[in-house]
Design an enzyme around this catalytic site. Structure first.
Site, PDB file in Angstrom:
ATOM      1  N   ASP A   1       0.843  -1.190   0.000  1.00 52.35           N
ATOM      2  CA  ASP A   1       0.000   0.000   0.000  1.00 52.35           C
ATOM      3  C   ASP A   1       0.880   1.242   0.000  1.00 52.35           C
ATOM      4  O   ASP A   1       1.652   1.470   0.941  1.00 52.35           O
ATOM      5  CB  ASP A   1      -0.896   0.021   1.244  1.00 52.35           C
ATOM      6  CG  ASP A   1      -2.004  -1.013   1.192  1.00 52.35           C
ATOM      7  OD1 ASP A   1      -2.225  -1.598   0.121  1.00 52.35           O
ATOM      8  OD2 ASP A   1      -2.644  -1.231   2.245  1.00 52.35           O
TER       9      ASP A   1
ATOM     10  N   THR B   1     -22.252  -4.696   4.662  1.00 56.15           N
ATOM     11  CA  THR B   1     -21.547  -3.821   5.595  1.00 56.15           C
ATOM     12  C   THR B   1     -21.896  -2.364   5.313  1.00 56.15           C
ATOM     13  O   THR B   1     -22.023  -1.955   4.156  1.00 56.15           O
ATOM     14  CB  THR B   1     -20.029  -4.024   5.502  1.00 56.15           C
ATOM     15  OG1 THR B   1     -19.578  -3.691   4.177  1.00 56.15           O
ATOM     16  CG2 THR B   1     -19.660  -5.480   5.786  1.00 56.15           C
TER      17      THR B   1
ATOM     18  N   ALA C   1     -19.596   2.784   9.508  1.00 59.49           N
ATOM     19  CA  ALA C   1     -19.845   3.163  10.902  1.00 59.49           C
ATOM     20  C   ALA C   1     -21.241   2.796  11.375  1.00 59.49           C
ATOM     21  O   ALA C   1     -21.509   2.774  12.580  1.00 59.49           O
ATOM     22  CB  ALA C   1     -19.623   4.663  11.069  1.00 59.49           C
ATOM     23  N   ASP C   2     -22.150   2.503  10.431  1.00 59.51           N
ATOM     24  CA  ASP C   2     -23.527   2.159  10.799  1.00 59.51           C
ATOM     25  C   ASP C   2     -23.718   0.674  11.063  1.00 59.51           C
ATOM     26  O   ASP C   2     -24.840   0.230  11.315  1.00 59.51           O
ATOM     27  CB  ASP C   2     -24.500   2.619   9.712  1.00 59.51           C
ATOM     28  CG  ASP C   2     -24.563   4.134   9.607  1.00 59.51           C
ATOM     29  OD1 ASP C   2     -24.449   4.801  10.656  1.00 59.51           O
ATOM     30  OD2 ASP C   2     -24.709   4.651   8.487  1.00 59.51           O
TER      31      ASP C   2
ATOM     32  N   ASP D   1      -8.341   6.435   9.823  1.00 61.32           N
ATOM     33  CA  ASP D   1      -8.015   5.889   8.505  1.00 61.32           C
ATOM     34  C   ASP D   1      -8.841   4.619   8.327  1.00 61.32           C
ATOM     35  O   ASP D   1      -8.714   3.673   9.103  1.00 61.32           O
ATOM     36  CB  ASP D   1      -6.513   5.575   8.436  1.00 61.32           C
ATOM     37  CG  ASP D   1      -6.087   4.999   7.085  1.00 61.32           C
ATOM     38  OD1 ASP D   1      -6.941   4.855   6.185  1.00 61.32           O
ATOM     39  OD2 ASP D   1      -4.884   4.696   6.935  1.00 61.32           O
TER      40      ASP D   1
ATOM     41  N   THR E   1      -8.729   2.607   5.759  1.00 58.57           N
ATOM     42  CA  THR E   1      -8.087   1.636   4.869  1.00 58.57           C
ATOM     43  C   THR E   1      -8.020   0.251   5.528  1.00 58.57           C
ATOM     44  O   THR E   1      -7.491   0.109   6.628  1.00 58.57           O
ATOM     45  CB  THR E   1      -6.654   2.082   4.512  1.00 58.57           C
ATOM     46  OG1 THR E   1      -6.694   3.400   3.959  1.00 58.57           O
ATOM     47  CG2 THR E   1      -6.031   1.127   3.515  1.00 58.57           C
TER      48      THR E   1
ATOM     49  N   ASP F   1     -11.573  -5.396   5.496  1.00 60.90           N
ATOM     50  CA  ASP F   1     -10.838  -6.669   5.531  1.00 60.90           C
ATOM     51  C   ASP F   1     -10.735  -7.191   6.962  1.00 60.90           C
ATOM     52  O   ASP F   1     -10.827  -8.397   7.203  1.00 60.90           O
ATOM     53  CB  ASP F   1      -9.442  -6.492   4.943  1.00 60.90           C
ATOM     54  CG  ASP F   1      -9.477  -6.061   3.494  1.00 60.90           C
ATOM     55  OD1 ASP F   1     -10.418  -6.447   2.779  1.00 60.90           O
ATOM     56  OD2 ASP F   1      -8.565  -5.322   3.069  1.00 60.90           O
TER      57      ASP F   1
ATOM     58  N   ALA G   1     -10.180  -1.081  13.975  1.00 62.05           N
ATOM     59  CA  ALA G   1      -9.211  -0.898  12.893  1.00 62.05           C
ATOM     60  C   ALA G   1      -9.186   0.521  12.338  1.00 62.05           C
ATOM     61  O   ALA G   1      -8.167   0.940  11.778  1.00 62.05           O
ATOM     62  CB  ALA G   1      -9.506  -1.891  11.767  1.00 62.05           C
TER      63      ALA G   1
ATOM     64  N   SER H   1      -3.085  -1.330  11.711  1.00 56.68           N
ATOM     65  CA  SER H   1      -4.200  -0.901  12.561  1.00 56.68           C
ATOM     66  C   SER H   1      -4.951  -2.069  13.183  1.00 56.68           C
ATOM     67  O   SER H   1      -5.841  -1.852  14.016  1.00 56.68           O
ATOM     68  CB  SER H   1      -5.191  -0.076  11.731  1.00 56.68           C
ATOM     69  OG  SER H   1      -5.950  -0.898  10.853  1.00 56.68           O
TER      70      SER H   1
END
Length: 300
Positions: A16, A219, A222-223, A245, A247, A251, A281, A290
């Protein structure tokens, strides 16, 4: 079934390349960003590391190039205890990379150059068949060629393993593959792609569950998530977290879901646990950097 691997991931292994920006450029525009940071990533590697960091016995089937990024990724996976017996090196081909920009709100935009990931094929699956057959859950994404995903999903199902497919990036998949998914994991955009239309998350999950998969998880960041299976549709909220973040958070969620399913949790219970992992994360920068250990999870 062997208990050597709880989760085996067949998927991508990327470096990344991350730059933070105050705002994303418009068409034809140049903006200045932060210093470049290189993190180990790739959806496949992310999931394997996240499962291992949560205490799972994890392995990966994938490919890297014979370059510095490949060495970095091997080292990162090994450091977290992921079984690398079937992480192959492709001579003369670069390791996959993801070009990531992160805005001030923590949201990201990503371009992936597959590199060696694009060389993963059914012959790799044949070579890794014992690992795949020995896993309780086998997880897939679509950053590697579909023929490899199809072959590995069939091998897992024939051995009695549970198949989890994260349809990211979104792409058409055959009905035979969807029928093996338990669950199919998608975000709202990926769900709308499959159904050729939008709607609220509950309706999307229910419609997807009727379209072939054995179960579905949609998914919502945040909800939280929505789960749909033979028992109906259930919304599960996510713990609150200040996003630094995002990112790789999806996963981390999928890896935690797979691990808890491998340990016998019902789908809804596994999803509740996984929302805690996903929330943890987003609190740190990077993807794999993270990912939490069990004692770092927020309260339910």
């Amino acid at each position: 079934m062997s208990d050597r691997w709880e989760v085996v991931v067949v998927g991508s292994v990327n470096a990344d390349l991350v730059v933070e920006v105050d705002r994303r450029p418009s068409r034809g525009e140049t903006v200045l960003g932060s210093d470049l940071v290189v993190h180990p990533g790739g959806k496949g590697a992310n999931q394997a590391v996240a499962a291992a960091r949560l205490g799972g016995r994890a392995g990966i089937v994938g490919r890297v190039g014979d370059d510095g990024h490949g060495e970095l990724l091997r080292g990162a996976l090994a450091a977290d205890g992921v079984d690398l017996a079937h992480l192959e090196t492709t001579p003369g081909v670069p390791t996959g990379v993801a070009l990531i920009t992160i805005g001030p709100d923590g949201d990201n935009s990503i371009i992936v150059s597959p590199g060696a990931n694009a060389r993963l094929g059914p012959t790799d699956v044949t070579a890794a068949r014992a690992m795949i057959a020995g896993a309780s859950v086998v997880s897939f994404q679509l950053e590697v060629p579909l023929p490899a995903v199809e072959a590995a999903a069939r091998a897992a199902a024939e051995a009695g393993g549970r198949v989890v497919l994260n349809l990211s990036p979104p792409a058409p998949v055959p009905d035979e593959l969807l029928a093996l998914c338990d669950p199919l994991v998608v975000n709202e955009h990926e769900a709308a792609f499959l159904l050729d239309g939008g709607g609220d998350a509950g309706a999307l999950a229910a419609a997807l569950a009727r379209s072939g998969p054995r179960s579905v998880v949609v998914t919502l960041g945040a909800d939280g998530v929505v789960v749909a299976d033979g028992d109906g549709v259930t919304a599960i909220p996510s713990p609150k977290a200040a996003a630094v973040d995002t990112t790789g958070a999806g996963d981390a969620f999928t890896a935690a879901l797979c691990l808890r399913l491998a340990r016998g949790d019902a789908l809804r219970d596994a999803a509740r646990y996984a929302t805690r992992v996903g929330a943890a994360a987003v609190r740190k920068r990077g993807a794999q950097s993270s990912y939490p250990t069990p004692d770092e999870l927020p309260e339910p």
